[in-house]
Scaffold this active site. Structure first.
Site, mmCIF file in Angstrom:
data_model
loop_
_atom_site.group_PDB
_atom_site.id
_atom_site.type_symbol
_atom_site.label_atom_id
_atom_site.label_comp_id
_atom_site.label_asym_id
_atom_site.label_seq_id
_atom_site.Cartn_x
_atom_site.Cartn_y
_atom_site.Cartn_z
ATOM 1 C CE LYS A 71 -3.310 2.844 2.759
ATOM 2 N NZ LYS A 71 -3.793 2.882 4.064
ATOM 3 C CD GLU A 75 -6.506 8.590 10.698
ATOM 4 O OE1 GLU A 75 -5.712 7.497 11.037
ATOM 5 O OE2 GLU A 75 -6.424 8.994 9.560
ATOM 6 C CD GLU A 108 -7.286 2.186 2.018
ATOM 7 O OE1 GLU A 108 -6.937 3.164 2.301
ATOM 8 O OE2 GLU A 108 -8.211 2.051 1.140
ATOM 9 C CD GLU A 128 -10.562 8.269 -0.996
ATOM 10 O OE1 GLU A 128 -9.699 8.379 0.190
ATOM 11 O OE2 GLU A 128 -10.574 7.163 -1.513
#
Length: 396
Positions: free
Chosen positions: A145, A194, A238, A374
């Site tokens: 990733k 976050e 993910e 996105e």
């Protein structure tokens, strides 16, 4: 050792009193901190990896504050993405504590900024090409990733960060809203969804997010997108990679750690995310919130896996220097309590304008067009706060 890190009173709306250049603000669902002036700045590291001695440097500065009798025993600021980057952390002259933001409490900033131009880096088509290259590297086994980001330069001389920070706090009261003095007339501002890590006493929590989908103005379509995200094998994989990494980094420091088996949906004004709250009890009370944050940074949610290979890919495929973007922003006090958010959904303002940032996690099977969409939706959070929502097509 005795600590006095904030003023005694709890004040209602400190975001409204934020003044760029004279103060920094960090607002979370737990409360708001307004740091006024600079008593002492944390000195830069002499090491190639500044994270390696960051906690020690902060402890040393807090020790100086205590020895001098300074009443504020806390550090506020931001740490960059790259290990060799310059952090911006200070002991303020005064630190005031207030209530968390509430929806609608601050004025909106729409229509107040004169825009001379928008310049994406890279251009949208080149970003999609970089995603396609990353997918080929993943298929070849180079890494599993990588998070690839975009920036958008907004030419806006005389831009004032204060009304935008107030608008973000009002529009996203459950987020981590910040306006941090980054030196040289620059301000780091944003509203991150976050939580990297928090520590209060011996209780520790992290709330990693990974896997996202844009919101829709149509309620039925919005519900469909949320349900599809929760079912998505790609996004759940993910997300699981990030949660495993966060739990793995926290576990050596914790006497116990709770990691839910299933993610939940996290909603912001523009995005749906998959999130998991990882919580536990720190084994050694001497391990500060900042030490935990440096153990976690960077998570796969902002870098990738394996970390070294993903960092190298970011250097190869991205068209700009991230600086403070995807670093961490927050505070820590002399007793080790603190709160650090991942520096996303943010901008870096200067006298000539500002740079906005957004990224997406690229894994096997990622679709370049979907990842471009996105990042465009994420940039829309800041564009809307600036009154530029109608122009968001310029970056899509």
């Amino acid at each position: 050792m005795t600590t006095v890190s904030v003023s005694v009173e709890t004040e209602p709306d400190l975001v409204a009193e934020y003044r760029p250049g004279a103060s920094s603000v960090f607002a979370s669902p737990r409360g708001t901190l307004l740091a006024e002036g600079t008593y002492f700045a944390v000195p830069p590291s002499g090491r190639p990896d500044g994270l390696a001695d960051l906690d020690r440097r902060v402890r040393a500065v807090l020790g100086v504050a205590e020895a001098a009798g300074h009443p504020v025993r806390a550090v506020v600021g931001a740490v960059p993405f790259a290990p060799g980057g310059r952090d911006h952390l200070v002991v303020p002259m005064r630190l005031r504590r207030g209530a968390p933001p509430s929806a609608g409490q601050a004025m909106r900033a729409a229509g107040t900024v004169g825009i001379l131009g928008l310049r994406p880096a890279p251009e949208p088509a080149r970003y999609a090409e970089a995603v396609a290259r990353a997918v080929r590297h993943i298929d070849a086994g180079a890494y599993t990733k990588v998070v690839l980001a975009r920036s958008l330069r907004v030419d806006a001389p005389g831009f004032d960060p204060a009304p935008v920070v107030r608008a973000l706090a009002a529009g996203e009261p459950s987020a981590y809203t910040f306006g941090i003095d980054a030196g040289g007339g620059r301000t780091l501002l944003g509203a991150s969804p976050e939580l990297l890590v928090s520590r209060r006493g011996r209780r520790v929590a992290a709330h990693p997010l990974a896997g996202s989908a844009p919101r829709s103005a149509d309620p039925a379509e919005d519900a469909r997108r949320a349900a599809a995200l929760l079912r998505s094998a790609k996004d759940r994989h993910e997300h699981a990679v990030v949660v495993d990494a966060v739990a793995g980094a926290l576990r050596p420091h914790c006497a116990e750690l709770s990691v839910p088996a299933e993610p939940t949906l996290v909603r912001t004004s523009t995005m749906w995310h998959l999130g998991t709250v990882v919580a536990g009890t720190v084994a050694d009370p001497g391990v500060s919130a900042l030490a935990l944050a440096t153990a976690l940074h960077p998570t796969p949610a902002v870098c990738g896996t394996p970390t070294a290979a993903a960092r190298a890919a970011i250097g190869e495929l991205e068209a700009f220097d991230r600086g403070l973007y995807t670093g961490m922003v927050g505070w820590v006090d002399a007793e080790g309590d603190g709160e650090w958010a991942v520096t996303i959904r943010c901008a870096l303002a200067d006298p000539a304008g500002l740079d906005l940032y957004a990224g997406a996690g690229i894994v096997a099977g990622s679709d370049p067009a979907a990842e471009l969409a996105e990042t465009s939706a994420k940039l829309g959070t800041m564009l809307a706060a600036l009154g530029l929502a109608a122009e968001s097509a310029d970056v899509a």
